[in-house]
Write a protein that holds these residues in place. Structure first.
Motif, PDB file in Angstrom:
ATOM      1  N   ASN A 142     -84.871 -60.176-112.535  1.00 59.74           N
ATOM      2  CA  ASN A 142     -86.018 -59.293-112.825  1.00 59.74           C
ATOM      3  C   ASN A 142     -85.817 -58.598-114.163  1.00 59.74           C
ATOM      4  OD1 ASN A 142     -83.843 -57.985-111.513  1.00 59.74           O
ATOM      5  ND2 ASN A 142     -85.144 -56.259-110.915  1.00 59.74           N
ATOM      6  N   ARG A 143     -85.909 -59.391-115.233  1.00 67.96           N
ATOM      7  CA  ARG A 143     -85.694 -58.860-116.578  1.00 67.96           C
ATOM      8  C   ARG A 143     -86.993 -58.463-117.256  1.00 67.96           C
ATOM      9  NH1 ARG A 143     -83.315 -64.383-119.233  1.00 67.96           N
ATOM     10  NH2 ARG A 143     -81.916 -64.156-117.435  1.00 67.96           N
ATOM     11  N   GLY A 144     -88.066 -58.372-116.516  1.00 70.74           N
ATOM     12  CA  GLY A 144     -89.323 -57.897-117.091  1.00 70.74           C
ATOM     13  C   GLY A 144     -89.279 -56.398-117.304  1.00 70.74           C
ATOM     14  N   GLY A 145     -89.997 -55.914-118.294  1.00 68.23           N
ATOM     15  CA  GLY A 145     -89.986 -54.494-118.615  1.00 68.23           C
ATOM     16  C   GLY A 145     -88.790 -54.125-119.472  1.00 68.23           C
ATOM     17  N   VAL A 146     -88.866 -52.971-120.087  1.00 61.50           N
ATOM     18  CA  VAL A 146     -87.806 -52.558-121.010  1.00 61.50           C
ATOM     19  C   VAL A 146     -86.482 -52.357-120.281  1.00 61.50           C
ATOM     20  CG1 VAL A 146     -87.046 -50.741-122.588  1.00 61.50           C
ATOM     21  CG2 VAL A 146     -89.409 -51.515-122.641  1.00 61.50           C
ATOM     22  N   LEU A 147     -86.502 -51.711-119.102  1.00 61.21           N
ATOM     23  CA  LEU A 147     -85.268 -51.463-118.373  1.00 61.21           C
ATOM     24  C   LEU A 147     -84.621 -52.769-117.941  1.00 61.21           C
ATOM     25  CD1 LEU A 147     -83.367 -49.331-117.257  1.00 61.21           C
ATOM     26  CD2 LEU A 147     -84.717 -49.296-115.146  1.00 61.21           C
ATOM     27  N   GLY A 148     -85.433 -53.740-117.499  1.00 58.25           N
ATOM     28  CA  GLY A 148     -84.885 -55.036-117.128  1.00 58.25           C
ATOM     29  C   GLY A 148     -84.273 -55.753-118.311  1.00 58.25           C
ATOM     30  N   ARG A 149     -84.913 -55.648-119.470  1.00 64.04           N
ATOM     31  CA  ARG A 149     -84.376 -56.291-120.677  1.00 64.04           C
ATOM     32  C   ARG A 149     -83.061 -55.643-121.097  1.00 64.04           C
ATOM     33  NH1 ARG A 149     -90.024 -56.555-121.652  1.00 64.04           N
ATOM     34  NH2 ARG A 149     -90.737 -58.679-122.103  1.00 64.04           N
TER      35      ARG A 149
END
Length: 729
Positions: free
Chosen positions: A473-480
């Motif tokens: 779940n690397r979507g979004g800034v926190l996931g990245r």
């Protein structure tokens, strides 16, 4: 009913806030004292109107008193009140005192407070030699252009600096950038009035040697020599730069004046001023000690901070260079010796394919959101596996979901809740095979993950193997940000640990073990909250090798909000500190245990404990640099380190076959995510020092794991909400 947390962070944050506030206060003092004063020389022209200057002052004597009515005094004839500004200076003030002593002359030294605080012995030496000191403000600021609060601070603190050094008060004051009465402007008159309100008598000049220009000894001598018998207040300098010309000119001036019968003395003696100095009271000395002490403490702290910054910079750069060099070597060795460990060969391992069946243990507690995807992916392995799901007293339908799958080779063991180590030990006891893989219930494997993972067991010296954990779940800034951390931080470090043979952690998300190695250390311990790190260190200390397989990939969920991330990392960090302390004895051992102790533990201590502890200091000092130093230089230095980190990250992404797109968030990571991570370390260290025991904190599951038929490697990063909706559909 919710449980009360075992550790209340209030005390931690109070302590941290106190440290940060102290550091901020110290840097504010340092910035004010060292970087907000003036740097131009006294005597330099100060532009501005003179409309407010009374005629009695503009055309009067150089000594001006305003407290009890305005009055000025002129020096008597054939008298020179010799004055020196901008000291004390450790190089030139002693030289000037020697010259004065040689010719029996005395002078008035108008000293800058910060200089007197830095060199109190010189202020005392001036008084001991029969000369006198006067106030020249704290930082050599132009008082006329300063607000009222700063005028008062500069005068009061400047006098306190002299009291602290000499034990006596002074009633004499010279404004920085002052000159003759005729050159006095409105700003200078404002400074005189401020000083008068503070009980100080202002001393201007009638003759400027212009030594501040450094025009040469002959020119200084000419400018300093009175042309007639009129009394003079002569301006010279013992600080503010190279005063070798001043010293040389003074050696010629004093005997020349003596030959003409001109008396050279102090301001007080020349003008007959009484009680310009008296012993300071206890209260005055105490206040002066506080002021001087604050400045000295700030000086010492700044030196310590600069050392900390140097250490931090060296550690960051060394790590960046080291991991890149080691990673490149790791890649070369991996290609040259496929299927074998890349570290130092201790046995004659035969390069063959490991086909032995594997038991995969999945400890599960309330894993209903992702357990189906995890089990299906493992059961779909190309390598022969048996799958044991140990339901550790789940209150949801975790066990039922697995049982209803009806997959061959998959069985469920139910037990009352006892924690992850107990669940793993239950699975180990029930395992049918020598080779065991442990995987978290929020993780999915690729079809060839198990096959790739166990190949390093071709070397009989290998007791455990770490796989390559990837973020689903690397979507979004926190996931990245977490995706970057996993690729750049964790996996680069594992390559380094692999080559150095000191791997401290086989992650719970994907790790393989020999059953005999597990038995040798008594199974999985519950002594720490980082059971995976504790187990890995124990296996190393038992003489086994632990290696890294970057081609064995597991896809796992990471926290989707800051609160969940904090809980997870707090547990990881605190558990790692526990494991480091538990296995500290490895430092004194030999073999693989010694490599863990002297290499692995040292690396963890420096990079994962010391460096984060220094990080708040770095941030506060960066703000200090922007406000008080050269902001362009500070920002340039920050940009340099960002470029270095970006280059390292790009290389790590290339090694892992990842697209570099997420790296656009790296600058934001440095000013948000990085702070969260070092705050986690700080609280963990405080907790460890306090001797508190932290409860297990389970991460929330989001149901973002792709099913085996979806293919985790090609699946797009999922949004938790949409993925859950898809499962429900």
């Amino acid at each position: 009913m919710s449980r009360r947390p075992a550790v209340r962070p209030t005390a931690h944050w109070i302590a941290l806030s106190a440290v940060v506030l102290f550091l901020v206060a110290v840097l504010v003092v340092q910035g004010y004292v060292q970087h907000l004063g003036g740097s131009a020389a006294d005597g330099a022209a100060q532009p501005g109107s003179a409309a407010a200057v009374p005629s009695a002052v503009a055309h009067g004597g150089p000594v001006v008193a305003t407290r009890k009515g305005l009055r000025t005094l002129a020096p008597p004839s054939r008298t020179v009140a010799l004055t020196f500004d901008d000291g004390p200076d450790p190089r030139w003030t002693p030289e000037i005192l020697k010259v004065l002593s040689a010719y029996g002359a005395h002078a008035t030294f108008f000293q800058i407070g910060q200089q007197a605080i830095a060199h109190p012995d010189l202020a005392r030496a001036v008084v001991a030699a029969g000369s006198e000191v006067g106030v020249h403000t704290l930082t050599h600021v132009n008082l006329g252009s300063a607000p009222t609060w700063r005028q008062q601070l500069e005068l009061t603190a400047g006098e306190q600096a002299l009291i602290d050094a000499t034990g006596s008060t002074t009633g004499l004051f010279r404004p920085p950038y002052s000159s003759t009465n005729a050159a006095l402007g409105d700003a200078g008159w404002q400074a005189i009035r401020a000083a008068g309100a503070d009980g100080l008598v202002t001393v201007l000049t009638t003759q400027d040697s212009e030594d501040w220009r450094r025009p040469g000894v002959d020119a200084i001598l000419h400018n300093a020599t009175p042309q007639g018998d009129a009394g003079q207040v002569l301006l010279m300098h013992d600080g503010g730069g190279d005063r070798s010309e001043t010293v040389a000119a003074l050696k010629r001036l004093l005997p020349a004046l003596a030959a003409r019968g001109i008396r050279v003395t102090t301001v007080s003696d020349a003008f007959g001023l009484a009680q310009t100095s008296r012993p300071a009271t206890f209260g005055e000395r105490a206040a002066a000690a506080v002021t001087a002490g604050a400045v000295r403490v700030s000086d010492g702290v700044v030196v310590a901070v600069e050392i900390a910054l140097l250490i931090s910079g060296i550690l960051v750069l060394l790590r960046s260079v080291l991991v890149v060099i080691v990673a490149a070597r790791h890649v070369r060795l991996s290609r040259r010796r496929p299927g074998r460990p890349v570290g130092r060969a201790r046995t004659t391992a035969v390069a063959h394919t490991v086909t032995d069946p594997v038991t995969v243990i999945v400890p599960a507690y309330n894993e209903a959101a992702g357990i189906e995807a995890a089990v299906r992916s493992i059961a779909a392995s190309t390598h022969p596996v048996e799958v044991i799901v140990v339901d550790d007293g789940s209150t949801d339908d975790t066990a039922g979901i697995v049982e209803r799958l009806g997959l061959d080779g998959v069985r469920v063991l139910r037990r009352s809740n006892g924690g992850k180590p107990a669940a793993l030990n239950t699975g180990i006891a029930a395992a049918s095979h020598e080779l065991i893989v442990m995987v978290d219930g929020d993780t999915v494997f690729e079809p060839d993950t198990v096959a790739r993972l166990v190949q390093s067991f071709a070397d009989p010296a290998v007791g455990a193997i770490s796989g390559n954990t990837k973020v689903v779940n690397r979507g979004g800034v926190l996931g990245r940000w977490q995706h970057i951390e996993y690729v750049v931080g964790f996996n680069l470090d594992r390559r380094l640990f692999d080559l150095a043979e000191c791997m401290p952690t086989v992650p719970g998300a994907i790790g393989a073990f020999r059953r005999s190695a597990l038995a040798g250390v008594g199974g999985v311990s519950d002594d720490t909250l980082a059971e995976d790190t504790d187990l890995t260190m124990a296996i190393l200390r038992d003489g086994w090798r632990v290696v890294y397989r970057e081609d064995a990939r597991a896809w796992t969920e990471v926290p989707a909000d800051l609160g969940a991330l904090w809980k997870q990392r707090y547990r990881w960090c605190y558990g790692t500190l526990q494991a480091m302390w538990k296995h500290r004895g490895a430092v004194l051992q030999g073999g693989s245990a010694g490599r863990l102790g002297r290499r692995g533990l040292t690396y963890l201590l420096l990079l994962q404990v010391l460096l984060p502890l220094l990080a708040p200091v770095v941030d506060v000092f960066a703000l200090y640099g922007i406000l008080f130093l050269d902001p362009v230089r500070v920002l340039g230095l920050w940009l340099f380190f960002l470029v270095v980190q970006t280059a390292v990250a790009a290389y790590a992404f290339r090694l892992d076959g990842e697209r570099i797109g997420p790296l656009w968030t790296l600058p934001l990571q440095q000013i948000v995510y990085r702070q969260l991570m070092y705050l986690v370390v700080i609280q963990s260290v405080f907790t460890a020092i306090a001797g508190r025991r932290l409860r297990w904190q389970r991460m929330q599951r989001y149901g973002t794991l792709p099913m085996a038929d979806e293919g985790p490697a090609s699946a797009a990063p999922a949004d938790p909400a949409s993925a859950s909706a898809r499962r429900a559909g």
